[in-house]
Design a protein around this motif. Structure first.
Motif, PDB file in Angstrom:
ATOM      1  N   LEU A 423       0.671  -1.254   0.019  1.00  0.00           N
ATOM      2  CA  LEU A 423       0.021  -0.128  -0.128  1.00  0.00           C
ATOM      3  C   LEU A 423       0.982   1.106  -0.171  1.00  0.00           C
ATOM      4  O   LEU A 423       0.414   2.148  -0.948  1.00  0.00           O
ATOM      5  N   GLU A 424       1.863   1.428   0.943  1.00  0.00           N
ATOM      6  CA  GLU A 424       2.744   2.515   0.984  1.00  0.00           C
ATOM      7  C   GLU A 424       3.430   2.805  -0.336  1.00  0.00           C
ATOM      8  O   GLU A 424       3.633   3.928  -0.625  1.00  0.00           O
ATOM      9  N   GLU A 425       3.591   1.909  -1.217  1.00  0.00           N
ATOM     10  CA  GLU A 425       4.386   2.119  -2.389  1.00  0.00           C
ATOM     11  C   GLU A 425       3.240   2.484  -3.458  1.00  0.00           C
ATOM     12  O   GLU A 425       3.508   3.500  -4.343  1.00  0.00           O
ATOM     13  N   ILE A 426       2.053   1.972  -3.442  1.00  0.00           N
ATOM     14  CA  ILE A 426       1.004   2.506  -4.203  1.00  0.00           C
ATOM     15  C   ILE A 426       0.903   3.846  -4.424  1.00  0.00           C
ATOM     16  O   ILE A 426       0.582   4.644  -5.422  1.00  0.00           O
ATOM     17  N   VAL A 427       0.814   4.424  -3.077  1.00  0.00           N
ATOM     18  CA  VAL A 427       0.469   5.813  -2.872  1.00  0.00           C
ATOM     19  C   VAL A 427       1.623   6.981  -3.341  1.00  0.00           C
ATOM     20  O   VAL A 427       1.351   7.997  -3.762  1.00  0.00           O
ATOM     21  N   LYS A 428       2.715   6.183  -3.378  1.00  0.00           N
ATOM     22  CA  LYS A 428       3.856   7.221  -3.722  1.00  0.00           C
ATOM     23  C   LYS A 428       3.876   7.806  -5.250  1.00  0.00           C
ATOM     24  O   LYS A 428       3.373   6.967  -6.203  1.00  0.00           O
ATOM     25  N   ASP A 429       3.960   8.983  -5.432  1.00  0.00           N
ATOM     26  CA  ASP A 429       3.766   9.689  -6.739  1.00  0.00           C
ATOM     27  C   ASP A 429       4.465   8.773  -7.917  1.00  0.00           C
ATOM     28  O   ASP A 429       4.039   8.576  -9.039  1.00  0.00           O
ATOM     29  N   LYS A 430       5.651   8.506  -7.674  1.00  0.00           N
ATOM     30  CA  LYS A 430       6.622   7.623  -8.552  1.00  0.00           C
ATOM     31  C   LYS A 430       5.888   6.306  -9.008  1.00  0.00           C
ATOM     32  O   LYS A 430       6.311   5.748 -10.126  1.00  0.00           O
ATOM     33  N   ASN A 431       5.264   5.493  -8.263  1.00  0.00           N
ATOM     34  CA  ASN A 431       4.543   4.415  -8.592  1.00  0.00           C
ATOM     35  C   ASN A 431       3.036   4.559  -9.046  1.00  0.00           C
ATOM     36  O   ASN A 431       2.459   3.462  -9.760  1.00  0.00           O
ATOM     37  N   TYR A 432       2.405   5.590  -8.541  1.00  0.00           N
ATOM     38  CA  TYR A 432       1.137   5.748  -8.835  1.00  0.00           C
ATOM     39  C   TYR A 432       0.270   5.330 -10.261  1.00  0.00           C
ATOM     40  O   TYR A 432      -0.485   4.583 -10.232  1.00  0.00           O
ATOM     41  N   ASP A 433       1.028   6.035 -11.098  1.00  0.00           N
ATOM     42  CA  ASP A 433       0.553   6.121 -12.303  1.00  0.00           C
ATOM     43  C   ASP A 433       0.727   4.474 -13.073  1.00  0.00           C
ATOM     44  O   ASP A 433      -0.410   3.947 -13.872  1.00  0.00           O
ATOM     45  N   LEU A 434       1.784   4.007 -12.749  1.00  0.00           N
ATOM     46  CA  LEU A 434       1.999   2.618 -13.185  1.00  0.00           C
ATOM     47  C   LEU A 434       0.831   1.641 -12.522  1.00  0.00           C
ATOM     48  O   LEU A 434       0.397   0.702 -13.206  1.00  0.00           O
ATOM     49  N   VAL A 435       0.868   1.632 -11.216  1.00  0.00           N
ATOM     50  CA  VAL A 435      -0.162   0.877 -10.523  1.00  0.00           C
ATOM     51  C   VAL A 435      -1.566   0.978 -11.183  1.00  0.00           C
ATOM     52  O   VAL A 435      -2.217   0.079 -11.078  1.00  0.00           O
ATOM     53  N   THR A 436      -1.793   1.957 -11.286  1.00  0.00           N
ATOM     54  CA  THR A 436      -3.477   2.378 -11.667  1.00  0.00           C
ATOM     55  C   THR A 436      -3.328   2.380 -13.104  1.00  0.00           C
ATOM     56  O   THR A 436      -4.516   3.212 -13.691  1.00  0.00           O
ATOM     57  N   LYS A 437      -2.727   1.970 -13.880  1.00  0.00           N
ATOM     58  CA  LYS A 437      -2.811   2.088 -15.396  1.00  0.00           C
ATOM     59  C   LYS A 437      -3.901   0.917 -15.723  1.00  0.00           C
ATOM     60  O   LYS A 437      -3.586  -0.271 -15.187  1.00  0.00           O
ATOM     61  N   GLU A 438      -4.816   1.283 -16.366  1.00  0.00           N
ATOM     62  CA  GLU A 438      -5.788   0.257 -16.711  1.00  0.00           C
ATOM     63  C   GLU A 438      -5.385  -0.889 -17.885  1.00  0.00           C
ATOM     64  O   GLU A 438      -4.988  -0.276 -18.832  1.00  0.00           O
ATOM     65  N   ILE A 439      -5.508  -1.894 -17.444  1.00  0.00           N
ATOM     66  CA  ILE A 439      -4.780  -3.010 -18.266  1.00  0.00           C
ATOM     67  C   ILE A 439      -6.353  -3.881 -18.441  1.00  0.00           C
ATOM     68  O   ILE A 439      -6.778  -4.330 -17.601  1.00  0.00           O
ATOM     69  N   PHE A 440      -6.567  -3.806 -19.799  1.00  0.00           N
ATOM     70  CA  PHE A 440      -8.083  -4.349 -20.215  1.00  0.00           C
ATOM     71  C   PHE A 440      -7.590  -5.824 -20.479  1.00  0.00           C
ATOM     72  O   PHE A 440      -7.491  -6.434 -21.742  1.00  0.00           O
ATOM     73  N   GLY A 441      -7.499  -6.705 -19.396  1.00  0.00           N
ATOM     74  CA  GLY A 441      -7.058  -7.848 -19.564  1.00  0.00           C
ATOM     75  C   GLY A 441      -7.322  -8.730 -18.376  1.00  0.00           C
ATOM     76  O   GLY A 441      -7.705  -8.031 -17.073  1.00  0.00           O
ATOM     77  N   PRO A 442      -6.985  -9.950 -18.178  1.00  0.00           N
ATOM     78  CA  PRO A 442      -7.024 -10.805 -17.047  1.00  0.00           C
ATOM     79  C   PRO A 442      -5.942 -10.537 -15.980  1.00  0.00           C
ATOM     80  O   PRO A 442      -5.087 -11.281 -15.657  1.00  0.00           O
ATOM     81  N   PHE A 443      -6.147  -9.371 -15.314  1.00  0.00           N
ATOM     82  CA  PHE A 443      -4.922  -8.702 -14.483  1.00  0.00           C
ATOM     83  C   PHE A 443      -5.477  -8.020 -13.416  1.00  0.00           C
ATOM     84  O   PHE A 443      -6.371  -6.910 -13.615  1.00  0.00           O
ATOM     85  N   GLN A 444      -4.810  -8.165 -12.105  1.00  0.00           N
ATOM     86  CA  GLN A 444      -5.316  -7.291 -11.111  1.00  0.00           C
ATOM     87  C   GLN A 444      -3.988  -6.964 -10.270  1.00  0.00           C
ATOM     88  O   GLN A 444      -3.178  -7.833 -10.154  1.00  0.00           O
ATOM     89  N   VAL A 445      -4.070  -6.049  -9.519  1.00  0.00           N
ATOM     90  CA  VAL A 445      -3.220  -5.599  -8.285  1.00  0.00           C
ATOM     91  C   VAL A 445      -4.004  -5.882  -7.000  1.00  0.00           C
ATOM     92  O   VAL A 445      -5.107  -5.385  -7.076  1.00  0.00           O
ATOM     93  N   ILE A 446      -3.202  -6.474  -6.067  1.00  0.00           N
ATOM     94  CA  ILE A 446      -3.748  -6.848  -4.745  1.00  0.00           C
ATOM     95  C   ILE A 446      -2.866  -6.083  -3.798  1.00  0.00           C
ATOM     96  O   ILE A 446      -1.591  -6.262  -3.987  1.00  0.00           O
ATOM     97  N   THR A 447      -3.449  -5.611  -2.861  1.00  0.00           N
ATOM     98  CA  THR A 447      -2.791  -5.035  -1.528  1.00  0.00           C
ATOM     99  C   THR A 447      -3.395  -5.071  -0.418  1.00  0.00           C
ATOM    100  O   THR A 447      -4.482  -5.660  -0.391  1.00  0.00           O
TER     101      THR A 447
END
Ligand SMILES: N[C@@H](CCC=O)C(=O)O
Length: 553
Positions: A423-447
């Motif tokens: 969680l602490e990494e997701i909220v960082k500006d340098k990671n946020y866009d990568l983690v929340t990039k919409e991947i229209f496929g069988p893919f999810q991020v879990i925290t």
């Protein structure tokens, strides 16, 4: 041969049984109603299907045929007659022939509201016939591979939607209201008014549900639409339009175009529709909003989230819903679960291993997992790799290509995948866009998060730019209140059984937090998207006998 949706015999018996014969001109319905022109199973490289355009009431071909490849084996199997920039004029003429006050409104041709009630009744009945629904399910599966049940759900939602607008229900959409005025003879009346010429652009992932629900909504309110469906799947809507014509849809009411984005842009700029409904990526949505000077309604991408609250119940059920939400239709739903926040109480259970087991049951043979039409395998794996470089991240399952398949390389084919990111990494500006990039496929991020970290979870939600679906899985009313009160998603499910996908026709489905946000499905969605408010203030008088010209003001 299923060259028609129904054989003569079964059509006669089912129509008689349901007592709808008087609604059809019977001899025409058997011999000349233009029904299906393809058979879902027979379409192949050797016997390609053809998709035409419809303009000014006529089906037309083109000198320019775009070939669609079979997403399961790469064989060119559908030829789509694509209109090019030189060919848009008939579409421009057709659209501009419709005045701003529409084809009908409460003061013009009101009998058309009733006609659309009848068309909906007949079309709903057709879709309720097993042969017809099976035809559409299989056709959807050929172009947008998903399991039989997922494709069936789409046909079923469409049927139920049409049932909802039978009889007088279309005219009730245009219900008006009146408010007494300031003096005798004055009353203000609010009406739902059409936009007149409109455009509808829909994506590949729901080839029947999205275009039918939006198209019928547009027509119910008195608009004349031009419809463009992603060419990869437009065969489904081409066949559905033929069915709607056989149910009484006037052939001039809808135009249907197959073309590339550039040609569509030219058509929109020249025909100047009063409103354009776009369902698809945020990038195209933003461009259209500028090009069309804001006259748009958008149902754009969703990076949809789910929060498992502190109260743990029904692990198996919750794992199953998460598997469906993230991986059904290979994750290619605008409502698909992309980011799962798990309270630490869930991390202590076997929830993740249950989810992994369910995801690993999916197989290409029954299309419970299948091709990804907008990302290649390499780009999906590259994204996975990039996420795994974030400190503390780990692969929970998947992260590999599908095996033993002939899915063409232009498409993606990966196993259902989940990556854990702290969680602490997701909220960082340098990671946020990568983690929340919409991947229209069988893919999810879990925290996961601790109770004291809920504000960080809420901060992550606040930073998102699209707010379509969400789920808060908890039966704790204070927790629900906190999360719902501090988030905005347009379709949010709350409670033990909360999900992100599978909205039926009776749920409003659409983003919130954006004045351009569109909705689909319900009477409120239809009225909001497809009509505007018009107020008529009647002021008949009389003018009182002792009225005199007052001083100027
Ligand atoms: N009913 C579908 C979405 C249809 C899109 O507009 C779902 O809930 O995933």
């Amino acid at each position: 041969m299923l060259n028609h949706f129904l054989t003569r015999a079964s059509r006669i018996s089912s129509l008689t049984k349901h007592n709808v014969l008087p609604a059809f001109n019977f001899s025409r319905s058997v011999h000349s109603i233009p029904l299906a022109t393809v058979e879902a199973e027979e379409i192949s490289g050797a016997k390609p299907a053809e998709v035409l355009n419809l303009v000014q009431g006529k089906w037309i071909g083109s000198s320019n045929w775009n070939t669609v490849v079979d997403p399961l084996n790469g064989e060119p199997f559908i030829k789509v007659a694509e209109v090019d920039e030189a060919g848009v004029q008939p579409f421009v003429d057709s659209l501009t022939s419709c005045p701003k006050h529409g084809l009908h409104n409460p003061f013009k041709a009101p009998e058309r509201y009733l006609m659309y009630g009848d068309i909906s009744a007949k079309a709903a009945h057709m879709l309720s016939l097993p042969k017809v629904s099976d035809f559409f399910v299989r056709l959807i599966q050929r172009v947008s591979p998903k399991s039989y049940q997922q494709a069936f759900a789409e046909v079923y939602v469409t049927q139920k939607f049409l049932e909802n607008f039978c009889g007088d229900q279309v005219r009730f959409l245009a219900r008006s209201f009146a408010v007494p005025g300031n003096h005798l003879g004055q009353q203000s009346h609010g009406f739902r008014w059409p936009y007149g010429p409109v455009a509808i652009i829909t994506p590949f992932n729901f080839p029947l549900e999205i275009p039918v629900l939006q198209l019928m909504g547009a027509l119910y309110m008195g608009n004349k639409p031009v419809l463009k469906v992603d060419s990869k799947v437009s065969i489904v809507m081409e066949q559905m339009l033929r069915l709607l014509h056989s149910c009484g849809l006037p052939v001039e009411d809808v135009d249907f175009i197959n073309c590339d984005g550039k040609t569509m842009n030219k058509l929109l700029l020249e025909a100047n529709p009063r409103m354009t409904l776009f369902t698809g990526s945020s990038r195209v949505a933003e461009k259209l909003a500028v090009d069309l000077k804001g006259r748009v309604k958008l149902e754009d991408a969703g990076f949809d989230w789910k929060i498992l609250g502190p109260d743990v119940h029904q692990e198996d059920y919750t794992a199953w819903v998460c598997d469906q939400d993230a991986y059904a239709c290979s994750g290619q739903k605008c409502s698909a679960q992309s980011l799962l926040f798990m309270h630490e109480n869930w991390s202590k259970t076997s929830f993740i291993s249950k989810l992994k087991e369910l995801a690993e049951r999916r197989k290409l043979a029954d299309l419970t997992i299948g091709p990804v039409l907008t990302f290649t395998t390499e780009s999906l794996l590259e994204h996975t790799k990039n996420l795994l470089e974030i400190p503390g991240s780990k692969l929970l399952f998947g992260g590999e290509p599908l095996e033993d398949h002939s899915i063409p390389q232009v498409y993606g084919a990966i196993k259902p995948t989940a990556v854990y990111v702290p969680l602490e990494e997701i909220v960082k500006d340098k990671n946020y866009d990568l983690v929340t990039k919409e991947i229209f496929g069988p893919f999810q991020v879990i925290t996961d998060y601790k109770g004291s970290q809920l504000p960080i979870v809420l901060e992550i939600l606040e930073k998102m730019h699209a707010h379509l679906t969400a789920a808060v899985v908890s039966n704790d009313p204070l927790f629900l209140q906190e999360v719902i009160g501090k988030s905005v998603n347009g379709t949010t499910y709350a409670g033990l059984r909360a999900r992100t996908t599978g909205a039926p026709q009776n749920h409003w489905f659409g983003p919130a937090g954006d004045p351009r946000g569109a909705g689909i499905g319900t009477p409120e969605a239809i009225k909001l998207v497809w009509s505007c408010h018009r107020e008529i203030i009647y002021d008949y008088g009389p003018v009182s006998k002792d009225w005199e010209i007052p001083p100027s003001t």
